[in-house]
Enzyme design. Structure first.
Site, PDB file in Angstrom:
ATOM      1  N   HIS A 120       7.055  54.727 -72.537  1.00  0.00           N
ATOM      2  CA  HIS A 120       8.073  55.706 -72.171  1.00  0.00           C
ATOM      3  C   HIS A 120       9.419  55.218 -72.684  1.00  0.00           C
ATOM      4  CE1 HIS A 120       7.880  52.738 -68.912  1.00  0.00           C
ATOM      5  NE2 HIS A 120       9.145  53.007 -68.668  1.00  0.00           N
TER       6      HIS A 120
ATOM      7  N   GLU B 232       5.122  68.074 -60.891  1.00  0.00           N
ATOM      8  CA  GLU B 232       6.457  68.082 -61.510  1.00  0.00           C
ATOM      9  C   GLU B 232       6.556  68.931 -62.771  1.00  0.00           C
ATOM     10  OE1 GLU B 232       8.460  64.295 -61.398  1.00  0.00           O
ATOM     11  OE2 GLU B 232       6.724  63.388 -60.442  1.00  0.00           O
TER      12      GLU B 232
END
Length: 454
Positions: free
Chosen positions: A394, A302
Site C-alpha cells: 500500500h 467501505e
C-alpha cells in the site's frame, strides 16, 4: 506523541507519577457513560470508530462521505464546503457515510463494477477491521468472535460491551490531544474477570466553517485569569461541536495492548540476507490477518468510501481515506492506495515487473486527489513504509505540510524514488540494506541484533 513531562498546561493526560490516580478517575467517568452513547448527554455525540476486531452487529450508524466511487476517466467535481458527509465524520475507523446531521437526504451511493459500469448499491451495516496507527494486529484465533464487515448507517449506536473499568493508561499526548486506555468490560455479565478492550479518545480538529458558532450568542465560559488586555477562559462548546473521536478495539489481545503501549525504539539496519533469513521467517510465523484489506478490495466493506479505483487485477489499486483523517480539512489530508495484486508484502518484494502498477498509483492517485480535493501533486507526499504496518503493498498520500506518523526518514520511502531505483537496478530492494526502527521489546529486534553480533 510527547512525553508527560512536556505537556502544556490545559492539555489532557496525567502528570508524571499520577497514572493510577488518573486511571481511577477515568474509570469513574467512563464506567457509566461509555456504554450508553445513545442516551448519555455527554456521549450521544461520540463518533464510534471501530477498529481491528470490533464485534457487534449493533455498531452501525457511523457517518462517512457519500460520494460515488470514482473510476478512471471520472469527470472533475468541484469541492464545496465539505459536502462529502456529516459535520463530524468518525474515524479513520473515521468517517463512514450516511445521512447528514442536518437531515438532508444522502446522495445515492454507487459502486463501480469490475467492468467499469456504475451500479447502485445499498448501504450496508458496518465495522472496520483496522486500527488507527499500526494496522497489523493479529486476526481472531480459535474460539474468538468473527468480525463483522460492512458500512455504517445513521442509526443510534451503543458500544459493543457493557461497563468500562480503566486498567491502565497505555499512552497519551497533550500535543495530539489523544489518550489510549486499556479497560476491562462485561465484568457484570458473568464472564469471569471480564474481557480486555482498548478505547482511544481523540479530540477532533476545529472546522473552519463552524468555528464562529463557538463564539456566537452567549457561550458558556469560565474565567481563568485576566490581566490588562489579556484574559483566558474555559469555553464549553455545544454538543454538536464537542465530539470526541472514539476508536474501540474489542476484544483486545495482548498484542493490541503491547502495540499501543508507549515504548522505547531502536534503529536497526537490515541487509537483504537478513530479510530472507530472519525477517521473512519471523513474519511468516506471526500469522497476522489482513482480511480487512481483502474486504475493501472485494467491496465487502467501505465500498462507499472509495475515492478512486483502477480495477485492473494486476496493475490497479483502490484509493481510500486513511483512518487518521476525518476528511473535514485538507491540512492533514491522508489517503491510502491499496494494490489489487496479492502476494506483494512490502518494498522488499518489488521488481521491475511491478513498475506499471507503481506508476499507475503515483500518477492516477495524484490526479484523483487533484480532482476530488483540489490538491496538486506538488503538495503531496507519496511514500511507502518499511517496515509496513500490514503486509499487503500500500502507498501513503499525505499533505506535504502534515507531519504524519511514520513519515520520517527511517521509515518512509518516496514512491517516485522507489520507481527510479527499480529502473536503475532491478534487484535494488532485494540487495539494499534498509534502516528502520523497532520497539525494544520486539522479538525481531533481538533476532537481528543477535545475527549481527555473529
Amino acid at each position: 506523541m510527547v512525553p508527560s513531562s512536556s505537556r502544556a498546561r490545559g492539555g489532557w493526560g496525567c502528570p508524571p507519577g499520577k497514572g493510577k490516580a488518573a486511571a481511577a478517575s477515568l474509570s469513574r467517568q467512563l464506567r457509566g457513560s461509555l456504554p450508553s452513547c445513545a442516551s448519555s448527554p455527554l456521549s450521544t455525540d461520540l463518533r464510534v470508530g471501530l477498529a481491528s476486531t470490533c464485534h457487534s452487529s449493533q455498531l452501525t450508524g457511523l457517518r462517512y462521505p457519500t460520494e460515488p466511487t470514482r473510476t478512471r476517466g471520472f469527470p472533475p467535481k468541484p469541492v464545496r464546503s465539505w459536502d462529502r458527509g456529516s459535520a463530524h465524520p468518525p474515524p479513520e475507523a473515521a468517517a463512514r457515510g450516511g445521512a447528514r446531521r442536518t437531515g438532508r437526504r444522502s446522495r445515492l451511493r454507487k459502486r463501480t463494477s469490475p467492468s467499469g459500469s456504475m451500479a447502485d448499491t445499498p448501504a450496508q451495516p458496518s465495522k472496520r477491521k483496522r486500527e488507527p496507527d499500526a494496522e497489523g494486529a493479529e486476526g481472531p484465533g480459535p474460539g474468538e468472535k468473527e468480525a463483522a464487515v460492512g458500512n455504517g448507517t445513521s442509526a443510534p449506536v451503543r458500544l459493543p460491551f457493557s461497563g468500562f473499568t480503566v486498567q491502565k493508561v497505555l499512552r497519551e499526548s497533550a500535543r495530539d490531544k489523544i489518550i489510549f486506555l486499556h479497560g476491562k468490560v462485561n465484568e457484570a455479565s458473568g464472564d469471569g474477570d471480564g474481557e480486555d478492550a482498548v478505547v482511544i479518545l481523540e479530540k477532533t480538529p476545529f472546522q473552519v466553517e463552524q468555528v464562529a458558532q463557538l463564539l456566537a450568542g452567549s457561550p458558556e465560559l469560565q474565567l481563568q485569569f485576566s490581566n490588562d488586555i489579556y484574559s483566558t477562559y474555559h469555553l464549553f462548546p455545544p454538543r454538536h461541536l464537542s465530539d470526541v473521536k472514539t476508536t474501540v478495539v474489542y476484544p483486545a489481545t495482548e498484542k493490541h495492548l503491547q502495540k499501543y503501549l508507549r515504548q522505547d525504539l531502536r534503529l536497526i539496519r537490515e541487509t537483504g540476507e537478513d530479510y530472507k533469513n530472519i525477517t521473512l521467517p519471523h513474519l511468516a510465523a506471526q500469522s497476522l490477518s489482513i482480511q480487512w484489506v481483502y474486504n475493501i478490495l472485494e467491496k465487502k466493506a467501505e465500498a462507499d468510501r472509495i475515492v478512486f479505483e483502477n480495477p485492473d487485477p494486476s496493475d490497479g489499486f483502490v484509493l481510500i481515506p486513511d483512518l487518521k483523517w476525518n476528511q473535514q480539512q485538507l491540512d492533514d489530508l491522508y489517503l491510502i492506495a491499496i494494490c489489487h495484486r496479492r502476494g506483494i508484502k512490502s518494498l522488499r518484494d518489488l521488481t521491475p515487473e511491478h513498475l506499471p502498477m507503481l506508476r499507475n498509483i503515483l500518477q492516477e492517485g495524484q490526479e484523483a486527489i487533484r480532482q476530488r480535493y483540489q490538491v496538486t501533486g506538488d503538495r503531496l507526499r507519496v511514500y511507502l513504509h518499511y517496515l509496513p504496518s500490514y503486509y499487503h503493498l500500500h502507498v501513503h498520500f499525505t499533505a506535504l505540510g502534515f507531519e504524519a506518523p511514520g513519515s520520517g526518514v527511517e521509515r518512509a520511502h518516496l514512491l517516485a524514488e522507489v520507481i527510479e531505483n527499480l529502473e536503475c537496478n532491478p534487484r535494488h530492494y532485494q540487495q539494499r540494506t534498509l534502516t528502520y526502527a523497532l520497539r525494544t521489546d520486539d522479538p525481531l529486534l533481538r533476532l537481528l541484533q543477535e545475527a549481527q553480533k555473529r
